[in-house]
Design a protein around this motif. Structure first.
Motif, PDB file in Angstrom:
ATOM      1  N   GLN A 116       0.815  -1.211   0.000  1.00 41.37           N
ATOM      2  CA  GLN A 116       0.000   0.000   0.000  1.00 41.37           C
ATOM      3  C   GLN A 116       0.854   1.268   0.000  1.00 41.37           C
ATOM      4  OE1 GLN A 116      -2.710  -0.203   3.337  1.00 41.37           O
ATOM      5  NE2 GLN A 116      -3.400  -2.248   2.802  1.00 41.37           N
ATOM      6  N   GLY A 117       2.150   1.118   0.224  1.00 41.18           N
ATOM      7  CA  GLY A 117       3.033   2.273   0.261  1.00 41.18           C
ATOM      8  C   GLY A 117       3.776   2.360   1.585  1.00 41.18           C
ATOM      9  N   ILE A 118       4.659   3.316   1.664  1.00 41.18           N
ATOM     10  CA  ILE A 118       5.494   3.464   2.849  1.00 41.18           C
ATOM     11  C   ILE A 118       4.675   3.922   4.058  1.00 41.18           C
ATOM     12  CG2 ILE A 118       7.476   4.698   3.809  1.00 41.18           C
ATOM     13  CD1 ILE A 118       8.512   4.898   0.892  1.00 41.18           C
ATOM     14  N   GLY A 119       3.726   4.840   3.828  1.00 44.10           N
ATOM     15  CA  GLY A 119       2.901   5.340   4.919  1.00 44.10           C
ATOM     16  C   GLY A 119       2.138   4.239   5.637  1.00 44.10           C
ATOM     17  N   PRO A 120       1.354   3.414   4.921  1.00 39.32           N
ATOM     18  CA  PRO A 120       0.646   2.311   5.575  1.00 39.32           C
ATOM     19  C   PRO A 120       1.584   1.311   6.238  1.00 39.32           C
ATOM     20  CG  PRO A 120      -0.365   2.789   3.473  1.00 39.32           C
ATOM     21  CD  PRO A 120       0.897   3.595   3.533  1.00 39.32           C
ATOM     22  N   GLY A 121       2.777   1.110   5.670  1.00 42.12           N
ATOM     23  CA  GLY A 121       3.733   0.217   6.305  1.00 42.12           C
ATOM     24  C   GLY A 121       4.136   0.732   7.676  1.00 42.12           C
ATOM     25  N   ILE A 122       4.409   2.033   7.754  1.00 39.08           N
ATOM     26  CA  ILE A 122       4.773   2.632   9.040  1.00 39.08           C
ATOM     27  C   ILE A 122       3.586   2.604  10.005  1.00 39.08           C
ATOM     28  CG2 ILE A 122       5.442   4.781  10.178  1.00 39.08           C
ATOM     29  CD1 ILE A 122       7.040   5.459   7.641  1.00 39.08           C
ATOM     30  N   ALA A 123       2.408   2.955   9.511  1.00 39.46           N
ATOM     31  CA  ALA A 123       1.218   2.979  10.364  1.00 39.46           C
ATOM     32  C   ALA A 123       0.931   1.597  10.939  1.00 39.46           C
ATOM     33  CB  ALA A 123       0.014   3.481   9.569  1.00 39.46           C
ATOM     34  N   ASN A 124       1.050   0.566  10.117  1.00 39.17           N
ATOM     35  CA  ASN A 124       0.773  -0.781  10.598  1.00 39.17           C
ATOM     36  C   ASN A 124       1.865  -1.292  11.527  1.00 39.17           C
ATOM     37  OD1 ASN A 124      -1.765  -2.240   9.384  1.00 39.17           O
ATOM     38  ND2 ASN A 124      -1.000  -0.869   7.789  1.00 39.17           N
TER      39      ASN A 124
END
Length: 264
Positions: A212-220
């Motif tokens: 989903q991208g870098i942002g969702p990776g960090i959020a998860n």
């Protein structure tokens, strides 16, 4: 809340420790570890195509243009995806542990009050994770670090909403049972410390969302820290399953119901 002590005996035998390490690798290779590898490849592929802000990824997609076959594919896919979670529970049980109790899935002790408490914690976790998660997603979209995520790309049939709810439950069970409960228990038996266990669980969760991208990776990954620490302190995965299900139901069903209303 104070951290609950591990409820599992350590593994002392070198041979047994080697087998458990191999078991962890196999369980992850059949489930979330495999997803992580594909997610990393998908992110690399997307980055090679151009800015992430111009790209889209879809969840819960149709598997056939014929509604009844699509329905059948959806149900079979849900059942098959849940198999590694069942395998993880079985492996814990075969090693002599009371798997349901060890993972915090049983509610016999405490009865209805236990269930109400699990539901309450689940709702609280969902609320505390959902709003910051949305903020990180939109921030990622704004800076071009996140692709556009379409939560539901099924056709509009009578079974669409029930299937999306089942997909939400499936995601919650497979992720919380394996990435939190099973992984924590096995790593504790191998003598890992709390910080390492929480970090590994969180990084695993973040990695299989990188498509989903870098942002969702960090959020998860941040969500993974909260969930792994919650399990470490309470020894319960049921509230995590409730929270995860609520988050996905709101995202999947909400999108499916509102996409035509607000022009999504």
């Amino acid at each position: 809340m104070p951290a609950a002590p591990p409820s599992v005996p350590p593994i002392e035998s070198p041979r047994a420790r080697t087998l458990v390490r191999a078991e962890i690798v196999i369980v992850l290779a059949l489930s979330l570890g495999q997803s992580a590898v594909y997610a990393i490849l998908a992110l690399a592929d997307a980055l090679s195509r151009g800015p992430l802000r111009h790209q889209t990824t879809s969840l819960n997609t149709s598997q056939s243009p014929r509604p009844w076959f699509d329905f059948a594919y959806q149900l079979v896919g849900i059942a098959v995806t849940l198999t590694p979670a069942a395998l993880a529970v079985l492996l814990l049980a075969m090693s002599g542990l009371a798997a349901w109790e060890t993972l915090g899935l049983a509610r016999a002790r405490g009865g209805r009050r236990r269930l109400v408490r699990d539901l309450g914690w689940g709702a609280l976790l969902a609320a505390s994770i959902g709003i910051p998660g949305l903020a990180i997603y939109y921030a990622g979209r704004a800076i071009g670090a996140t692709v556009e995520v379409v939560p539901a790309a099924l056709g509009e049939y009578w079974w669409t909403v029930p299937v999306l709810i089942l997909q939400a439950i499936k995601n919650a069970v497979i992720e919380e049972v394996i990435a939190v409960g099973y992984l924590t228990v096995r790593l504790e038996q191998l003598g890992w410390g709390p910080r390492r266990i929480v970090a590994v669980s969180a990084l695993l969760r973040g990695s299989y969302h990188l498509y989903q991208g870098i942002g969702p990776g960090i959020a998860n990954a941040l969500m993974g820290v909260v969930f792994a620490e919650f399990f470490r302190r309470t020894r319960r995965t049921m509230p995590l399953i409730v929270a995860h299900t609520l988050l996905d139901v709101v995202a999947f069903v909400g999108y499916a119901l509102l996409k035509n209303v607000i022009g999504l």
